[in-house]
Design an enzyme around this catalytic site. Structure first.
Site, PDB file in Angstrom:
ATOM      1  N   GLY A   1     -14.614  -9.419  39.218  1.00  0.00           N
ATOM      2  CA  GLY A   1     -13.679  -9.532  38.098  1.00  0.00           C
ATOM      3  C   GLY A   1     -13.248  -8.225  37.472  1.00  0.00           C
TER       4      GLY A   1
ATOM      5  N   HIS B  43      -6.768  -1.051  34.509  1.00  0.00           N
ATOM      6  CA  HIS B  43      -5.390  -1.433  34.145  1.00  0.00           C
ATOM      7  C   HIS B  43      -5.050  -0.925  32.740  1.00  0.00           C
ATOM      8  CE1 HIS B  43      -6.684  -4.640  31.365  1.00  0.00           C
ATOM      9  NE2 HIS B  43      -7.584  -4.971  32.287  1.00  0.00           N
TER      10      HIS B  43
ATOM     11  N   CYS C 238     -13.332  -4.934  32.421  1.00  0.00           N
ATOM     12  CA  CYS C 238     -12.338  -4.066  33.042  1.00  0.00           C
ATOM     13  C   CYS C 238     -12.346  -2.684  32.391  1.00  0.00           C
ATOM     14  CB  CYS C 238     -10.945  -4.684  32.908  1.00  0.00           C
ATOM     15  SG  CYS C 238     -10.699  -6.162  33.931  1.00  0.00           S
TER      16      CYS C 238
ATOM     17  N   ASN D 101      -9.988  -0.224  30.644  1.00  0.00           N
ATOM     18  CA  ASN D 101      -8.694  -0.171  29.957  1.00  0.00           C
ATOM     19  C   ASN D 101      -8.229   1.269  29.815  1.00  0.00           C
ATOM     20  OD1 ASN D 101      -9.232  -2.892  27.520  1.00  0.00           O
ATOM     21  ND2 ASN D 101      -9.061  -2.913  29.746  1.00  0.00           N
TER      22      ASN D 101
END
Length: 385
Positions: free
Chosen positions: A310, A314, A332, A334
């Site tokens: 997952g 980004h 994630c 960032n």
């Protein structure tokens, strides 16, 4: 006894003695040369009437004390199988693979050292598999990939039980010396990776001679596979999560450092997990919906996936206030939009992404987990060790 009677008796005795002997001292005379059996002997492998012959077994006709004149091998429809007679004319070998579950007939002639011609004829039947599952290979031809990219051979239609037989049919050739090993991640996938990252600009050729290989359980390889690809420049991303930064290295030198917000520190389930992963995919617009955490239809730009657990790199301008300051994402990495695009444009599939400093480790059950194993562990996962 009168003299005439004595002479007659002697003549009779000599005649009887002569009739019981021969000029060769009592041995039978040898047969004439043209009555002797031919000295040349023809042999076929497989033997006449053989069944279940593996299609990868050598098909040969050999002769002793003579030279082959002609050999023909054909299937049931009469189509000839290509082959060649050796330079010394002592053997013939098929030079093309045979088909599964087919009957083949052969005829051969040879001339012996005695000048006599001998002939041989027979037939055999090849193995009939229960199934012939397909396989895939990655990277594909002409791909240019990062220095962490593994080679993957997958068997999506069924498990492999004879892993050693399959692994023996796989070959990796490189333009320079690269130490590496195959490892079975599970019974439908075997990967090859180098001990260390690939040297930049290495040319790689992979040959998977799977046709005719017995996978086990009556399954046999459907077709041979090959691929030729290249390793690109050496680019590695390093993320030490407490630093709130993402660093990019080229050939071991730091060339970029981007402010970042990583997975939430307080919740190991939301950490950006430790481990070495690789860039798996790139999407200009990625969907990050996660109903489990109450958000749907969330799209972010310049998304670079580096695990199927997952995790992505980004842009997230909505989290601008925390980028470079605090770890607040759901796993994630960032970045600011401009930085995310800059990195996106530089990344290629197979680039390593090294994460450290988190409370959680990337599970080895995730996809593309090749670099999560130590070298000793990786080698132990080969069927040939």
């Amino acid at each position: 006894m009168p003299r005439q009677k004595v002479i007659a008796a002697l003549v009779l005795v000599l005649a009887l003695v002569s009739a019981c002997t021969s000029e060769t001292g009592g041995q039978a005379s040898p047969p004439a040369a043209d009555e002797r059996p031919p000295v040349a002997k023809l042999t076929a492998a497989p033997a006449d009437k053989a069944t279940g012959v593996p299609v990868k077994d050598p098909i040969t006709i050999t002769v002793t004390e003579g030279a082959l004149d002609s050999v023909e091998l054909a299937n049931a429809t009469g189509k000839a199988v290509e082959g060649e007679i050796a330079e010394d004319k002592a053997s013939w070998s098929a030079t093309e693979p045979l088909g599964y579950g087919k009957e083949y007939s052969y005829t051969a002639t040879a001339t012996g050292t005695d000048g006599k011609v001998v002939e041989l004829a027979g037939s055999f039947t090849t193995v009939a598999p229960k199934s012939t599952p397909r396989a895939t290979i990655n990277p594909v031809d002409d791909a240019v990939v990062g220095v962490g990219m593994p080679i993957s051979v997958k068997f999506p239609e069924g498990p492999v039980t004879d892993k050693a037989a399959v692994e023996k049919a796989l070959k990796v050739e490189t333009s320079g010396d690269v130490e590496g090993s195959w490892a079975w991640l599970h019974d439908r996938q075997v990967d090859w990776r180098p001990k260390e990252y690939w040297p930049a600009n290495t040319e790689v050729k992979v040959t998977a001679n799977l046709y005719g290989v017995a996978y086990g359980g009556g399954a046999y390889g459907k077709a041979d596979l090959t691929t030729e690809f290249s390793i690109g420049r050496n680019q590695v991303v390093k993320i030490h999560t407490p630093d709130h930064r993402m660093d990019v290295y080229r050939d071991g030198k730091k060339v970029k450092s981007y402010p970042a917000s990583n997975g939430r520190d307080s919740d190991p389930n939301l950490n950006t997990p430790n481990g070495t992963m690789i860039v798996m995919a790139k999407e200009k617009v990625g969907n990050f919906s996660n109903p489990r955490y109450g958000y749907t239809d969330v799209e972010k730009l310049w998304a670079v996936r580096f695990s199927n657990h997952g995790e992505f790199i980004h842009e997230n301008e909505e989290n601008r206030s925390n980028i470079g300051k605090a770890n607040t994402s759901h796993g994630c990495v960032n970045l600011f939009e401009a930085d995310a695009k800059h990195y996106f444009d530089s990344a290629i599939i197979g680039d390593p992404v090294e994460v450290s400093g988190s409370r959680a480790d990337m599970p080895t059950t995730s996809d593309v987990n090749d670099w999560l194993f130590s070298w000793a562990q990786w080698q132990s996962m080969s069927a040939l060790n």
